[in-house]
Design a protein around this motif. Structure first.
Motif, PDB file in Angstrom:
ATOM      1  N   ASP A  33       4.562  14.093 -23.137  1.00 37.59           N
ATOM      2  CA  ASP A  33       4.342  13.839 -21.801  1.00 37.59           C
ATOM      3  C   ASP A  33       3.631  14.934 -21.082  1.00 37.59           C
ATOM      4  OD1 ASP A  33       5.339  11.423 -19.533  1.00 37.59           O
ATOM      5  OD2 ASP A  33       5.513  13.855 -18.787  1.00 37.59           O
ATOM      6  N   GLU A  34       2.606  14.469 -20.286  1.00 40.11           N
ATOM      7  CA  GLU A  34       2.009  15.395 -19.438  1.00 40.11           C
ATOM      8  C   GLU A  34       2.591  16.316 -18.430  1.00 40.11           C
ATOM      9  OE1 GLU A  34      -0.993  18.060 -18.424  1.00 40.11           O
ATOM     10  OE2 GLU A  34      -0.974  16.866 -20.339  1.00 40.11           O
ATOM     11  N   ASP A  35       3.582  15.533 -17.858  1.00 45.79           N
ATOM     12  CA  ASP A  35       4.318  16.106 -16.905  1.00 45.79           C
ATOM     13  C   ASP A  35       5.256  17.298 -17.315  1.00 45.79           C
ATOM     14  OD1 ASP A  35       3.046  14.903 -14.571  1.00 45.79           O
ATOM     15  OD2 ASP A  35       4.488  13.068 -14.805  1.00 45.79           O
ATOM     16  N   GLU A  38       3.328  20.265 -18.364  1.00 48.91           N
ATOM     17  CA  GLU A  38       3.184  20.850 -17.028  1.00 48.91           C
ATOM     18  C   GLU A  38       4.147  21.806 -16.592  1.00 48.91           C
ATOM     19  OE1 GLU A  38       0.960  22.997 -14.215  1.00 48.91           O
ATOM     20  OE2 GLU A  38       0.250  21.638 -15.787  1.00 48.91           O
ATOM     21  N   PHE A  39       5.605  21.358 -16.995  1.00 49.43           N
ATOM     22  CA  PHE A  39       6.595  21.875 -16.607  1.00 49.43           C
ATOM     23  C   PHE A  39       6.689  23.274 -17.437  1.00 49.43           C
ATOM     24  CE2 PHE A  39      10.924  22.544 -18.173  1.00 49.43           C
ATOM     25  CZ  PHE A  39      11.695  23.193 -16.970  1.00 49.43           C
ATOM     26  N   GLN A  42       3.844  25.767 -16.326  1.00 52.22           N
ATOM     27  CA  GLN A  42       4.145  26.487 -15.197  1.00 52.22           C
ATOM     28  C   GLN A  42       5.158  27.775 -15.618  1.00 52.22           C
ATOM     29  OE1 GLN A  42       6.461  24.204 -12.380  1.00 52.22           O
ATOM     30  NE2 GLN A  42       5.728  25.559 -10.656  1.00 52.22           N
ATOM     31  N   LEU A  85      10.827  19.324 -12.216  1.00 54.62           N
ATOM     32  CA  LEU A  85      10.960  18.101 -12.946  1.00 54.62           C
ATOM     33  C   LEU A  85      11.909  17.160 -11.935  1.00 54.62           C
ATOM     34  CD1 LEU A  85      11.996  19.070 -16.457  1.00 54.62           C
ATOM     35  CD2 LEU A  85       9.812  18.106 -15.749  1.00 54.62           C
ATOM     36  N   ASN A  86      11.491  16.033 -11.806  1.00 56.23           N
ATOM     37  CA  ASN A  86      12.242  14.986 -11.074  1.00 56.23           C
ATOM     38  C   ASN A  86      13.138  14.120 -12.431  1.00 56.23           C
ATOM     39  OD1 ASN A  86      10.627  12.994 -11.983  1.00 56.23           O
ATOM     40  ND2 ASN A  86       9.220  13.033 -10.196  1.00 56.23           N
ATOM     41  N   ILE A  89      10.826  12.052 -14.855  1.00 61.67           N
ATOM     42  CA  ILE A  89      10.348  12.872 -15.814  1.00 61.67           C
ATOM     43  C   ILE A  89      11.571  13.297 -16.721  1.00 61.67           C
ATOM     44  CG2 ILE A  89       9.235  14.919 -16.266  1.00 61.67           C
ATOM     45  CD1 ILE A  89       7.940  14.837 -13.670  1.00 61.67           C
ATOM     46  N   ARG A  92      12.064  11.004 -19.689  1.00 56.75           N
ATOM     47  CA  ARG A  92      11.100  11.097 -20.556  1.00 56.75           C
ATOM     48  C   ARG A  92      11.080  12.041 -21.825  1.00 56.75           C
ATOM     49  NH1 ARG A  92       5.728  11.033 -16.897  1.00 56.75           N
ATOM     50  NH2 ARG A  92       7.128  10.492 -15.276  1.00 56.75           N
TER      51      ARG A  92
END
Length: 167
Positions: A33-35, A38-39, A42, A85-86, A89, A92
């Protein structure tokens, strides 16, 4: 303070940061998953920032025999960690998958970093070294808090999905 002891601790700190960065980069590369990726990117970028600071301090100590002032002015402990992260996300992330395993491993890295940096901050008499390690310890605590929250959410999700709740 003995020069070799300060250099040994700096080398150890650099190695811890490199290991963390490597773990985060590899996890980002494997994330489905892209999100989620990204986590982890970061976190890797923040570990790179720490490495850059430690490398500058290492060079300063090698050339002048002392820690240089500055380079870490922002108050890591006072700044809230960004909302990484919410809940959507987190859903996922497979609780038994690679990303979840990486989160568990990362918690171990971050706990060790927090403790190592806090211990060194207490031990040293050098005010700049104390500032550096206090700052790093506080910053790593922000990583640790986020990772623990994600892990807790993953555990809760597994318990819920498998009917482990006693009520």
């Amino acid at each position: 303070m003995e020069k070799s002891n300060a250099l040994t601790i700096l080398k150890h700190a650099l190695l811890m940061e490199r290991k963390g960065k490597s773990l985060y980069e590899k996890t980002a590369a494997h994330a489905g998953d892209e999100d989620v990726a990204e986590f982890f990117r970061q976190l890797a970028a923040e570990e790179q920032e720490h490495m850059d600071i430690l490398e500058r301090q290492f060079k300063s100590y090698m050339s002048d025999g002392k820690f240089m002032a500055g380079g870490y002015e922002n108050d890591a402990g006072a700044e809230p960690a960004p909302e990484i992260l919410n809940r959507d996300i987190i859903k996922r992330i497979n609780a038994a998958g690679f990303e979840a395993a990486a989160i568990t491993a990362a918690i171990g890295f971050e706990e060790k970093a927090v403790q190592t940096y806090a211990d060194r901050a207490k031990e040293t008499d050098d005010p700049e070294e104390k500032k550096l390690y206090t700052w790093l310890s506080e910053w790593e605590k922000t990583h640790l808090k986020k990772l623990l929250a994600v892990e807790s959410s993953l555990i809760e999700s597994v318990w819920h999905d498998n009917g482990f709740w006693p009520f």
